[in-house]
Design a protein around this motif. Structure first.
Motif, short mmCIF file in Angstrom:
data_model
loop_
_atom_site.label_atom_id
_atom_site.label_comp_id
_atom_site.label_asym_id
_atom_site.label_seq_id
_atom_site.Cartn_x
_atom_site.Cartn_y
_atom_site.Cartn_z
N ASP A 107 0.89 -1.17 0.00
CA ASP A 107 0.00 0.00 0.00
C ASP A 107 0.93 1.22 0.00
OD1 ASP A 107 -1.67 2.11 0.46
OD2 ASP A 107 -2.69 1.24 2.19
N ALA A 108 1.08 1.82 -1.18
CA ALA A 108 2.08 2.88 -1.35
C ALA A 108 1.67 4.20 -0.71
CB ALA A 108 2.34 3.09 -2.84
N THR A 109 0.41 4.31 -0.33
CA THR A 109 -0.11 5.57 0.22
C THR A 109 -0.95 5.25 1.47
OG1 THR A 109 -1.96 5.37 -1.34
CG2 THR A 109 -0.15 6.81 -2.01
N ALA A 110 -0.25 4.94 2.56
CA ALA A 110 -0.93 4.35 3.73
C ALA A 110 -2.03 5.22 4.32
CB ALA A 110 0.11 4.02 4.79
N GLY A 111 -1.78 6.53 4.48
CA GLY A 111 -2.80 7.44 5.02
C GLY A 111 -3.30 7.00 6.38
N LEU A 112 -4.60 6.77 6.49
CA LEU A 112 -5.18 6.35 7.77
C LEU A 112 -5.13 4.83 7.95
CD1 LEU A 112 -8.30 8.69 7.60
CD2 LEU A 112 -6.37 8.95 9.14
N GLY A 113 -4.61 4.14 6.95
CA GLY A 113 -4.43 2.69 7.06
C GLY A 113 -5.71 1.88 6.89
N ARG A 114 -6.76 2.52 6.43
CA ARG A 114 -8.03 1.79 6.35
C ARG A 114 -8.03 0.73 5.26
NH1 ARG A 114 -11.64 7.07 6.16
NH2 ARG A 114 -10.15 7.32 4.48
N ASP A 115 -7.53 1.11 4.06
CA ASP A 115 -7.51 0.12 2.98
C ASP A 115 -6.62 -1.06 3.36
OD1 ASP A 115 -9.22 1.49 1.21
OD2 ASP A 115 -7.59 2.79 0.57
N SER A 116 -5.48 -0.76 3.96
CA SER A 116 -4.56 -1.83 4.37
C SER A 116 -5.22 -2.74 5.40
CB SER A 116 -3.30 -1.24 4.99
OG SER A 116 -2.46 -0.76 3.98
N PHE A 117 -5.92 -2.15 6.34
CA PHE A 117 -6.57 -2.94 7.38
C PHE A 117 -7.58 -3.90 6.75
CE2 PHE A 117 -9.66 -3.92 10.64
CZ PHE A 117 -8.86 -4.25 11.73
N LEU A 118 -8.34 -3.36 5.80
CA LEU A 118 -9.34 -4.18 5.11
C LEU A 118 -8.66 -5.35 4.39
CD1 LEU A 118 -12.35 -4.28 4.40
CD2 LEU A 118 -11.84 -2.91 2.39
N LEU A 119 -7.59 -5.05 3.66
CA LEU A 119 -6.90 -6.10 2.90
C LEU A 119 -6.28 -7.13 3.85
CD1 LEU A 119 -5.30 -3.71 0.26
CD2 LEU A 119 -6.96 -5.53 -0.25
N ALA A 120 -5.70 -6.65 4.95
CA ALA A 120 -5.10 -7.57 5.93
C ALA A 120 -6.19 -8.40 6.60
CB ALA A 120 -4.28 -6.79 6.97
N SER A 121 -7.37 -7.82 6.77
CA SER A 121 -8.45 -8.59 7.41
C SER A 121 -8.95 -9.70 6.48
CB SER A 121 -9.61 -7.68 7.83
OG SER A 121 -10.32 -7.26 6.69
N LEU A 122 -8.64 -9.57 5.19
CA LEU A 122 -8.99 -10.62 4.23
C LEU A 122 -7.84 -11.64 4.09
CD1 LEU A 122 -10.64 -8.36 1.50
CD2 LEU A 122 -11.80 -9.86 3.11
N GLY A 123 -6.79 -11.45 4.87
CA GLY A 123 -5.70 -12.44 4.91
C GLY A 123 -4.42 -12.01 4.22
#
Ligand SMILES: C[S@@+](CC[C@H](N)C(=O)[O-])C[C@H]1O[C@@H](n2cnc3c(N)ncnc32)[C@H](O)[C@@H]1O
Length: 166
Positions: free
Chosen positions: A13-29
């Motif tokens: 995730d090249a643009t972490a920001g608030l980390g929401r997209d990353s959290f979602l992707l990590a929650s999918l494994g």
């Protein structure tokens, strides 16, 4: 981003920001490497991820799949060989700023605009092993200076321009 049953790619995730997209992707494994260049956003994310991990259980497990790096993705991406790279730069300012969510307005106050987004997309296309996904406002023109995407996933307000790497 290439997630399917039994397949969890290494995502950058090249643009972490608030980390929401990353959290979602990590929650999918997925294993996600987050990159954030703003000192302040990075510090907020470190705090937030620590607090989340303290919750324990599933949340801790998800945070365990997220690795946060500080730096400019333009420098870091070439060293990562990510399978899939997500880019969600600050979007161009809307005329009706009342429609922009409060949290994104606050991020804009901290980081300003990301005028080098085209450079980042081009670099990501050069280094990703499978795909690059650009998150962009549904109705905005494509970012200038970037080649045509392979396909798009269009939502109500956001679209995803997908660049498949052959
Ligand atoms: C719109 S926000 C991303 C929001 C994020 N997708 C989320 O779910 O919370 C954009 C963020 O990307 C960061 N950013 C933009 N270009 C960057 C770059 N080249 N390297 C690292 N961070 C970058 C900005 O500092 C900002 O924090």
């Amino acid at each position: 981003m290439g997630l399917r049953a039994g397949k969890t790619p290494m995502i950058v995730d090249a643009t972490a920001g608030l980390g929401r997209d990353s959290f979602l992707l990590a929650s999918l494994g997925a294993q996600v490497t987050l990159i954030e260049r703003s000192e302040k956003m990075h510090a907020l994310l470190v705090q937030g991820m620590k607090r989340a991990a303290r919750e324990g259980g599933q949340i801790r497990e998800i945070i365990g799949r997220m690795t946060l790096l500080k730096g400019d993705a333009l420098d870091v991406i070439p060293e990562l060989a990510g399978e899939a790279i997500l880019i969600d730069p600050m979007h161009p300012e809307r005329k009706n700023s009342a429609l922009v969510k409060q949290d994104l307005r606050q991020v804009r106050e901290i980081v300003g605009s990301d005028d080098d987004a085209a450079d980042l997309v081009r670099l990501a296309i050069k280094h990703a092993r499978k795909r690059v996904v650009l998150k962009w406002p549904a109705k905005a023109a494509p970012i200038e200076g970037v080649k045509k995407c392979t396909h798009q996933i269009i939502g109500k307000t956001t679209r995803y321009d997908v660049f498949m790497i052959s």
